[in-house]
Each structure stands twice: as structure tokens, then as C-alpha cells.
Write an enzyme that holds these catalytic residues in place. Structure first.
Site, PDB file in Angstrom:
ATOM      1  N   GLU A  60      -5.597  -9.460  -0.973  1.00  0.00           N
ATOM      2  CA  GLU A  60      -6.453  -9.528   0.161  1.00  0.00           C
ATOM      3  C   GLU A  60      -7.987  -9.688  -0.426  1.00  0.00           C
ATOM      4  O   GLU A  60      -8.133  -8.783  -1.300  1.00  0.00           O
ATOM      5  CB  GLU A  60      -6.538  -8.561   0.885  1.00  0.00           C
ATOM      6  CG  GLU A  60      -5.200  -8.008   1.563  1.00  0.00           C
ATOM      7  CD  GLU A  60      -5.357  -6.738   2.687  1.00  0.00           C
ATOM      8  OE1 GLU A  60      -6.296  -6.071   2.581  1.00  0.00           O
ATOM      9  OE2 GLU A  60      -4.593  -6.665   3.308  1.00  0.00           O
ATOM     10  N   GLU A  68       0.791  -1.309   0.066  1.00  0.00           N
ATOM     11  CA  GLU A  68      -0.185   0.090  -0.046  1.00  0.00           C
ATOM     12  C   GLU A  68       0.823   1.337  -0.073  1.00  0.00           C
ATOM     13  O   GLU A  68       0.511   2.245   0.294  1.00  0.00           O
ATOM     14  CB  GLU A  68      -1.082  -0.103   1.238  1.00  0.00           C
ATOM     15  CG  GLU A  68      -1.881  -1.004   1.110  1.00  0.00           C
ATOM     16  CD  GLU A  68      -2.952  -1.040   2.173  1.00  0.00           C
ATOM     17  OE1 GLU A  68      -2.659  -0.571   3.276  1.00  0.00           O
ATOM     18  OE2 GLU A  68      -4.155  -1.505   1.752  1.00  0.00           O
TER      19      GLU A  68
END
Ligand SMILES: *[C@@H]1O[C@H](CO)[C@@H](O)[C@H](O)[C@H]1NC(C)=O
Ligand SMILES: *[C@@H]1O[C@H](CO)[C@@H](O)[C@H](O)[C@H]1NC(C)=O
Length: 385
Positions: free
Chosen positions: A300, A187
Site C-alpha cells: 500500500e 497486518e
């Protein structure tokens, strides 16, 4: 909660996830418009994928003992099936510099994880988690490969260097047999652009962020090349689904993309179709057009089972619930296995530090509760290859 200064930027991430709901909503709207243009046929509404990430928790020791002194001898739980392509995992107590994880606890986790999957992905390398996971695999003798992680911060390169050296050391100690890749950055672009109130990974800010990240990716390649390994270890990157820049995709062997239907306000019933369509359009197709054709994975995906506050207990379409997670598993897992979609399910257990730090649904995505008891779920039974 106090965090070491080098993790201050996590504050902006937590802000983005926890309190800047408006900003996220704006992105979700932007993402939805863009995706709608692309996905008219399916009529699929898309959004931005905000994810959960790593950052590791100050640890606790459960003190539970294995039934045997030999970690390779353990009781299998008949409710569990090796049906997941992969599982997202951070050993409890891996937040630097507090740390607090332990080999004993990681061994117990790996014993459970090995009954669900043959692959885990880590988010970072601090607190010796790389060696702990590889040591636990060695001692349990389970069939498990690991995508190692290096959690990169934009303002300070020291954490990258520290983790690179931990990874190097772990490879020298444990060899490459159980290592599937090294993921540089988690991220990173989401956080870098959020801090600049931007959302275009290919714009001016995106290019500046990508330059920082790319230097670390290339440095990791050089580190691996310097080891003279017989096996080629792929180098990748992980980010929220809408935040892969062309520059980064062009410099990696694989990309791990967070794809969360919950944050796109779908129902649990519609979540699997949404995840598949988003991943295909936003990640798989663009990556396939590049000369290096990086392999894309869902990094995810899952469904929260509850919220710590009433405001986040419903995403506008459906509730955070165990029934919702069951529906998502029943409609996603075996279908993805059949279709050959590589994914890391999110997630293994409820991570308490996320609830403390972010609140809402963030701490409640586990198949297992925080104490590693299985939630009231029926694990799909369809072997993943
Ligand atoms: C890291 O973990 C490995 C495996 O348990 C252990 O051998 C090593 O001593 C640990 N290193 C540190 C610094 O704790
Ligand atoms: C999703 O639902 C939340 C909570 O109801 C809302 O604030 C947000 O605007 C919604 N986003 C979209 C894209 O519908």
C-alpha cells in the site's frame, strides 16, 4: 458499529489507528530514530507505517447497469491509463458475516481497474470475494492477475480455515491462470504486537505471533501442494513495513509491505523519496540477506485527499488534499515503474466503512470517490509492465 465477535480484534486495530495517536506517535518516533540511523546519508526521516488494510465493508448495491450485457464489452475512459504496477482492492460488502457484495458490482470495478493496472491484491477471502473477482476477470476477459488474501486472526483459527477452503475452492473452479499468489495474513503482526504494547517483531511476543502465522503459511502451502497444480503458486504475507519478522520473512515467497509517507509526516513533495528509501532499507535489503530471498512489494502506498476532522487534515508537514495525491502520483508512479519497484497503489476508491469506523483520513485515499467517479486527478501515463 457492531462487529461479529471474531472481528473484535479489529477494535484494537481501529484503536491503534483511530484513537491511540500517542501510541502510534511513539512508534513513529522509535521508527524514525532507527531509520535515521540507517538513512543518515539521505537525511530521510522514517516512521512506522500504519496502514489501512482490508476488513471489508458491509455492502451496498449501486444498481448501476453495464452498457452491455456482455461484460467484456465496455466503454474505456480516456482519462485512465494502465500506469500502475498494481492496485489494492477489496470488493465493497466483503465484511463477514454481513457481506452484501455482488458480481455485478465487482464486474464494474474490474472493468475500471483493468484500465489502470494488470494486478490487484485482495486482503481476505470472506464473502466469496475470491470467486467474485476471478469470475469478473473471466467474464470481462481483461488482462488481470490477482494476489489472493487470507485475513488471519490470532485468537481464532476458524476464519483462517474458512478462507483457506474458499481459496482452495476458487482455485479448483477457476484454475491458476489469473492467480499470482496467496497472501496469508494482513497486518497480523502489527495487530498482535499492538495488543501487547510491543513493537518488536523479533522479540518474545513477536516470536509467539510469528509461530501462529507461520503455521497458517505452512498449512496453505500444504493445501496448494495437495491440489497437484502444474503452476507454482507463491505464498506470501502482508504487514506494516516495520513489522516483518525474520521468522516470517524466512517462511514466505513474497512480502507485501505497507509504506505510508503520510503517517511519517512528510510533505507530499517529499513522500515518494521517503517511500522509496524506507522500502529499500526496511524491507528490500533485509529480505535479500535471507537464504530464501523473499520478493518484497510495496503493499500500500498513496496519499489521502481529505480528513473527516480538522485534527487529522494536516500531518504536521502537509495537508490531506487532492493536490497532494496528484503530487505523490506524479513523483512516484512512473519513477517506480522505471526503477522496477513493485507496488500496489492505495487505493482504488474511497471506502466508506473506513470513514465510519476510523474517521480522520482513513476513508479518503481513493483515486475514485465512493461512487466510482474519478477525483479531480490526472492519471500518470507511463505503461507499467
Ligand atoms: C461465489 O461466486 C461465484 C461467482 O460469481 C458463484 O458462481 C458462486 O455461486 C458464489 N458462491 C456463493 C456461495 O455465493
Ligand atoms: C506527526 O504529526 C502528528 C500530527 O501533527 C503529531 O501528532 C505526531 O507527533 C507527528 N509525528 C512525528 C514523528 O513527527
Amino acid at each position: 458499529m457492531a462487529y461479529p465477535s471474531e472481528y473484535q480484534n479489529l477494535g484494537s486495530n481501529s484503536f491503534e489507528k483511530g484513537t491511540a495517536r500517542q501510541r502510534r506517535s511513539k512508534w513513529i518516533v522509535i521508527g524514525s530514530v532507527l531509520a535515521l540511523l540507517v538513512l543518515i546519508a539521505g537525511g530521510v526521516a522514517a516512521g512506522i507505517i500504519v496502514s489501512n488494510n482490508n476488513r471489508n465493508t458491509p455492502g451496498s448495491s449501486s444498481g448501476k447497469k453495464s452498457p452491455s450485457n456482455d461484460p467484456s464489452v465496455f466503454t474505456k475512459d480516456p482519462r485512465l491509463h494502465k500506469s500502475f504496477y498494481g492496485m489494492a482492492y477489496t470488493p465493497e460488502g466483503s465484511m463477514f458475516p454481513e457481506c452484501g457484495n455482488s458480481l455485478e458490482n465487482v464486474i464494474q470495478d474490474i472493468q475500471l481497474l483493468s484500465q489502470l493496472t494488470t494486478r490487484v491484491r485482495l486482503y481476505g477471502a470472506d464473502c466469496n470475494q475470491t470467486a467474485l473477482v476471478l469470475e469478473a476477470i473471466k467474464q470481462t476477459k481483461v488482462d488481470m492477475e490477482v494476489f489472493l488474501g487470507n485475513y488471519v486472526l490470532p485468537e481464532d483459527n476458524e476464519p483462517y480455515v474458512r478462507q483457506r477452503d474458499i481459496i482452495k475452492n476458487a482455485i479448483q473452479t477457476y484454475g491458476t491462470n489469473n492467480i499470482a499468489g496467496v497472501t496469508v495474513g494482513n497486518e497480523f503482526m502489527l495487530n498482535y504486537l499492538t495488543a501487547r504494547e510491543d513493537n518488536d517483531p523479533n522479540g518474545v511476543n513477536g516470536q509467539a505471533g510469528a509461530a501462529i502465522l507461520k503455521a497458517d503459511i505452512e498449512d496453505t502451502r500444504a493445501m496448494l501442494a495437495g491440489l497437484g497444480l502444474k503452476k507454482n503458486i507463491p505464498v506470501g504475507n502482508s504487514d506494516a513495513g516495520s513489522f516483518f519478522s525474520t521468522e516470517i520473512l524466512s517462511s514466505i515467497d513474497y512480502g507485501l509491505s505497507n509504506v505510508h509517507a503520510w503517517f511519517a509526516n512528510t510533505t507530499a513533495e517529499a513522500a515518494a523519496d521517503w517511500v522509496n528509501a524506507f522500502f529499500e532499507e526496511t524491507n528490500v535489503k533485509p529480505a535479500a540477506l535471507l537464504p530464501n530471498q523473499p520478493k518484497m512489494y510495496i503493499a500500500e502506498t498513496g496519499w489521502p485527499t481529505k480528513s473527516s476532522d480538522a485534527g487529522n487534515a494536516n500531518n504536521g508537514a502537509d495537508d490531506a488534499s487532492i493536490a497532494g495525491l496528484q503530487t505523490f502520483m506524479d513523483t512516484f508512479v512512473c519513477q517506480a515503474n522505471t526503477a522496477g519497484v513493485p507496488y500496489f497503489f492505495f487505493e482504488f476508491f474511497d471506502e466508506e466503512w473506513k470513514d465510519i469506523q476510523f474517521g480522520g483520513v482513513e476513508g479518503w485515499w481513493g483515486l475514485f470517490n465512493a461512487d466510482r467517479t474519478l477525483k479531480d486527478l490526472k492519471i500518470p501515463d507511463c505503461p507499467s509492465s
